[in-house]
Design a protein around this motif. Structure first.
Motif, PDB file in Angstrom:
ATOM      1  N   HIS A   1       8.137   8.364   3.005  1.00  0.00           N
ATOM      2  CA  HIS A   1       7.849   7.605   1.790  1.00  0.00           C
ATOM      3  C   HIS A   1       8.910   6.527   1.559  1.00  0.00           C
ATOM      4  CE1 HIS A   1       6.971   6.765  -2.455  1.00  0.00           C
ATOM      5  NE2 HIS A   1       5.780   7.285  -2.189  1.00  0.00           N
ATOM      6  N   TRP A   2       8.489   5.389   1.044  1.00  0.00           N
ATOM      7  CA  TRP A   2       9.389   4.247   0.896  1.00  0.00           C
ATOM      8  C   TRP A   2      10.597   4.535   0.002  1.00  0.00           C
ATOM      9  CZ3 TRP A   2      10.495   1.667  -3.647  1.00  0.00           C
ATOM     10  CH2 TRP A   2       9.691   2.005  -4.760  1.00  0.00           C
ATOM     11  N   ILE A   3      10.493   5.475  -0.920  1.00  0.00           N
ATOM     12  CA  ILE A   3      11.651   5.741  -1.797  1.00  0.00           C
ATOM     13  C   ILE A   3      12.817   6.374  -1.038  1.00  0.00           C
ATOM     14  CG2 ILE A   3      10.282   5.877  -3.913  1.00  0.00           C
ATOM     15  CD1 ILE A   3      10.617   8.901  -3.841  1.00  0.00           C
ATOM     16  N   PHE A   4      12.553   6.865   0.164  1.00  0.00           N
ATOM     17  CA  PHE A   4      13.612   7.506   0.943  1.00  0.00           C
ATOM     18  C   PHE A   4      14.256   6.537   1.937  1.00  0.00           C
ATOM     19  CE2 PHE A   4      10.714  11.113  -0.050  1.00  0.00           C
ATOM     20  CZ  PHE A   4      11.557  11.709  -0.980  1.00  0.00           C
ATOM     21  N   ARG A   5      13.811   5.308   1.961  1.00  0.00           N
ATOM     22  CA  ARG A   5      14.383   4.327   2.895  1.00  0.00           C
ATOM     23  C   ARG A   5      15.557   3.634   2.303  1.00  0.00           C
ATOM     24  NH1 ARG A   5       8.777   1.788   4.161  1.00  0.00           N
ATOM     25  NH2 ARG A   5       7.768   3.654   4.863  1.00  0.00           N
TER      26      ARG A   5
ATOM     27  N   ILE B   1      13.438  17.543  -8.295  1.00  0.00           N
ATOM     28  CA  ILE B   1      12.207  18.222  -7.891  1.00  0.00           C
ATOM     29  C   ILE B   1      11.190  17.216  -7.366  1.00  0.00           C
ATOM     30  CG2 ILE B   1      10.222  19.518  -8.773  1.00  0.00           C
ATOM     31  CD1 ILE B   1      12.323  20.864 -10.730  1.00  0.00           C
ATOM     32  N   GLY B   2      11.080  16.080  -8.041  1.00  0.00           N
ATOM     33  CA  GLY B   2      10.158  15.037  -7.585  1.00  0.00           C
ATOM     34  C   GLY B   2      10.486  14.567  -6.181  1.00  0.00           C
ATOM     35  N   ARG B   3      11.776  14.343  -5.902  1.00  0.00           N
ATOM     36  CA  ARG B   3      12.184  13.931  -4.548  1.00  0.00           C
ATOM     37  C   ARG B   3      11.815  14.995  -3.521  1.00  0.00           C
ATOM     38  NH1 ARG B   3      16.669  12.216  -7.484  1.00  0.00           N
ATOM     39  NH2 ARG B   3      17.844  14.052  -6.861  1.00  0.00           N
ATOM     40  N   LYS B   4      12.037  16.264  -3.866  1.00  0.00           N
ATOM     41  CA  LYS B   4      11.688  17.353  -2.946  1.00  0.00           C
ATOM     42  C   LYS B   4      10.190  17.375  -2.663  1.00  0.00           C
ATOM     43  CE  LYS B   4      15.168  20.950  -3.546  1.00  0.00           C
ATOM     44  NZ  LYS B   4      15.368  22.343  -3.953  1.00  0.00           N
ATOM     45  N   LEU B   5       9.387  17.247  -3.713  1.00  0.00           N
ATOM     46  CA  LEU B   5       7.932  17.287  -3.539  1.00  0.00           C
ATOM     47  C   LEU B   5       7.437  16.098  -2.722  1.00  0.00           C
ATOM     48  CD1 LEU B   5       6.825  18.476  -7.084  1.00  0.00           C
ATOM     49  CD2 LEU B   5       6.852  19.822  -4.968  1.00  0.00           C
TER      50      LEU B   5
ATOM     51  N   ALA C   1       0.844  -1.206   0.000  1.00  0.00           N
ATOM     52  CA  ALA C   1       0.000   0.000   0.000  1.00  0.00           C
ATOM     53  C   ALA C   1       0.874   1.248   0.000  1.00  0.00           C
ATOM     54  CB  ALA C   1      -0.940  -0.007   1.205  1.00  0.00           C
ATOM     55  N   GLY C   2       1.922   1.248   0.793  1.00  0.00           N
ATOM     56  CA  GLY C   2       2.840   2.388   0.822  1.00  0.00           C
ATOM     57  C   GLY C   2       3.548   2.590  -0.502  1.00  0.00           C
ATOM     58  N   ARG C   3       3.971   1.512  -1.117  1.00  0.00           N
ATOM     59  CA  ARG C   3       4.694   1.617  -2.389  1.00  0.00           C
ATOM     60  C   ARG C   3       3.797   2.039  -3.540  1.00  0.00           C
ATOM     61  NH1 ARG C   3       9.731  -2.354  -2.910  1.00  0.00           N
ATOM     62  NH2 ARG C   3      10.448  -2.199  -0.766  1.00  0.00           N
TER      63      ARG C   3
END
Length: 157
Positions: free
Chosen positions: A153-157, A141-145, A64-66
């Motif tokens: 968010h899982w992309i930052f783990r 920009i996407g990472r900042k937003l 669900a998070g992903r």
């Protein structure tokens, strides 16, 4: 009451462009996937997220998070994908309180067949119109937003 901080002309243009992309892109990709396999972009995203994991398996809460979905929405979609023989749910072998989703061989095969054309559509709709610097800027920009919207968010783990 304080006066609102209205958008500048450039901010408004940026906002409207972002809104147009966020509204039009899913619709265009949905149409293509529906034509090919009678699935939605969200269905594809669920399958893709499972395909990228070891053993093609994730706890439903992590899936669900992903996929940026509620457990309710995800459960409904996974049930539909189960009906097509592409995904199966079971208890986690590690924790019986946890339900996991597993991408079946048939689901992986279907996804592998769809992926080349889907990636081509993404490339044509987005990346072919951008320079390498644009892609780097868009990723930054996407990472900042995303980090402002969901710092965990899982992309930052």
């Amino acid at each position: 009451m304080t006066e609102p901080r209205w958008l500048s002309a450039q901010e408004r243009e940026c906002w409207l462009a972002l809104m147009a992309v966020s509204m039009q892109l899913p619709s265009l990709l949905d149409s293509e996937l529906h034509r090919q396999a009678r699935i939605t972009l969200f269905d594809y995203h669920v399958l893709a997220m499972l395909s990228e994991t070891e053993d093609h398996l994730l706890p439903m809460s992590e899936l669900a998070g992903r996929t940026n979905a509620s457990l309710s929405r995800l459960s409904h979609v996974v049930k539909k994908l189960e009906g097509r023989g592409w995904v199966e749910r079971s208890q986690s072998p590690v924790d019986a309180r946890v339900t996991v989703a597993h991408l079946c061989d048939a689901g992986m095969e279907m996804l592998a067949g769809l992926a080349p054309e889907h990636v081509n559509s993404v490339r044509e709709l987005i990346f072919d119109g951008l320079t390498d610097d644009d892609v780097e800027d868009l990723a930054r920009i996407g990472r900042k937003l995303v980090s402002r919207l969901d710092p965990e968010h899982w992309i930052f783990r």
